[in-house]
Scaffold this motif. Structure first.
Motif, PDB file in Angstrom:
ATOM      1  N   VAL A  59      38.842  39.868  36.121  1.00 38.08           N
ATOM      2  CA  VAL A  59      37.479  39.647  35.622  1.00 38.08           C
ATOM      3  C   VAL A  59      36.793  38.513  36.369  1.00 38.08           C
ATOM      4  O   VAL A  59      35.586  38.522  36.533  1.00 38.08           O
ATOM      5  N   TRP A  60      37.587  37.565  36.849  1.00 34.32           N
ATOM      6  CA  TRP A  60      36.989  36.444  37.574  1.00 34.32           C
ATOM      7  C   TRP A  60      36.419  36.908  38.916  1.00 34.32           C
ATOM      8  O   TRP A  60      35.346  36.467  39.307  1.00 34.32           O
ATOM      9  N   VAL A  61      37.113  37.772  39.604  1.00 35.19           N
ATOM     10  CA  VAL A  61      36.627  38.284  40.890  1.00 35.19           C
ATOM     11  C   VAL A  61      35.486  39.276  40.662  1.00 35.19           C
ATOM     12  O   VAL A  61      34.475  39.249  41.372  1.00 35.19           O
ATOM     13  N   MET A  62      35.630  40.126  39.664  1.00 33.00           N
ATOM     14  CA  MET A  62      34.648  41.176  39.417  1.00 33.00           C
ATOM     15  C   MET A  62      33.358  40.646  38.789  1.00 33.00           C
ATOM     16  O   MET A  62      32.336  41.333  38.799  1.00 33.00           O
ATOM     17  N   GLU A  63      33.385  39.426  38.275  1.00 34.53           N
ATOM     18  CA  GLU A  63      32.217  38.830  37.616  1.00 34.53           C
ATOM     19  C   GLU A  63      31.037  38.643  38.566  1.00 34.53           C
ATOM     20  O   GLU A  63      29.887  38.743  38.175  1.00 34.53           O
ATOM     21  N   ASP A  64      31.333  38.346  39.823  1.00 38.40           N
ATOM     22  CA  ASP A  64      30.271  38.055  40.784  1.00 38.40           C
ATOM     23  C   ASP A  64      30.375  39.004  41.979  1.00 38.40           C
ATOM     24  O   ASP A  64      31.265  38.847  42.818  1.00 38.40           O
ATOM     25  N   PRO A  65      29.481  39.985  42.063  1.00 33.89           N
ATOM     26  CA  PRO A  65      29.536  40.919  43.193  1.00 33.89           C
ATOM     27  C   PRO A  65      29.316  40.248  44.549  1.00 33.89           C
ATOM     28  O   PRO A  65      29.663  40.801  45.580  1.00 33.89           O
ATOM     29  N   LYS A  66      28.767  39.036  44.553  1.00 35.85           N
ATOM     30  CA  LYS A  66      28.519  38.322  45.805  1.00 35.85           C
ATOM     31  C   LYS A  66      29.645  37.347  46.153  1.00 35.85           C
ATOM     32  O   LYS A  66      29.529  36.593  47.115  1.00 35.85           O
ATOM     33  N   ILE A  67      30.731  37.370  45.393  1.00 38.86           N
ATOM     34  CA  ILE A  67      31.841  36.452  45.647  1.00 38.86           C
ATOM     35  C   ILE A  67      32.382  36.671  47.060  1.00 38.86           C
ATOM     36  O   ILE A  67      32.451  37.798  47.545  1.00 38.86           O
ATOM     37  N   GLN A  68      32.717  35.582  47.723  1.00 41.23           N
ATOM     38  CA  GLN A  68      33.299  35.652  49.063  1.00 41.23           C
ATOM     39  C   GLN A  68      34.783  35.295  48.935  1.00 41.23           C
ATOM     40  O   GLN A  68      35.129  34.182  48.536  1.00 41.23           O
TER      41      GLN A  68
END
Length: 175
Positions: A59-68
């Motif tokens: 959920v932490w990675v999927m929370e922000d579609p712009k995550i690098q």
């Protein structure tokens, strides 16, 4: 002037009360969640030991579609790591420190919004030939006083995220 004095006294009393409460909150804490997946142990373990697969269930990675997210090393092996930068989720990294036939351990290094370090593990046990239990554990430490008070909120936050991660893993693997 009396109102300002009463407000200041109230604030001091609240701070002292919080400092006293923090004394009784353990510095070290553990959050554990478990789930059963209807897939063989090796398939489940191979899936969860891959840091790259977290893009599909965390959920932490999927929370922000712009995550690098950047990856280094051979995924799923000791020394491999991922580092993230995100406006929503902050900045940090994780490094695999141990892998056995059923357990993966990682060191977490949080940079933003707050610097901190923690450890986490995932253990996969066979229930039978076609079913596996996954146990996710987070090991945190809260320094006195703020860290101990924040650990109360952190335990709930991490526990809720782990529960959703396990739902996502189950859904992904049982397709």
């Amino acid at each position: 002037m009396k109102i300002v004095k009463k407000i200041l006294i109230g604030i001091v009393v609240l701070i002292v009360l919080l400092l006293i409460v923090a004394i009784f909150i353990p510095a070290d804490y553990t959050v554990t969640r478990m789930s059963t997946v209807n897939r063989p142990k090796q398939e489940v373990f191979d899936y969860v030991k891959s840091l790259k697969n977290q893009e599909q269930y965390s959920v932490w990675v999927m929370e922000d579609p712009k995550i690098q997210v950047t990856y280094t090393g051979v995924d799923g092996t000791v020394g491999s790591s991922s580092a993230w930068k995100s406006e929503k989720m902050g900045e940090g990294s994780q490094t695999i420190t141990a892998v056995s036939s059923d357990k993966i351990e990682v060191d977490l290094n949080f940079i933003k919004p707050m610097a901190d370090q923690a450890k986490a593990s995932m253990i996969v046990d066979a229930v039978d030939a076609n079913n596996s239990n996954i146990t996710c554990t987070f090991y945190g430490h809260g320094a006195y006083p703020i860290g101990r008070l924040m650990s109360l909120i952190g335990k709930k936050f991490v526990g809720d995220a782990y529960e959703q991660n396990l739902v996502n893993i189950k859904k992904n693997l049982e397709k």
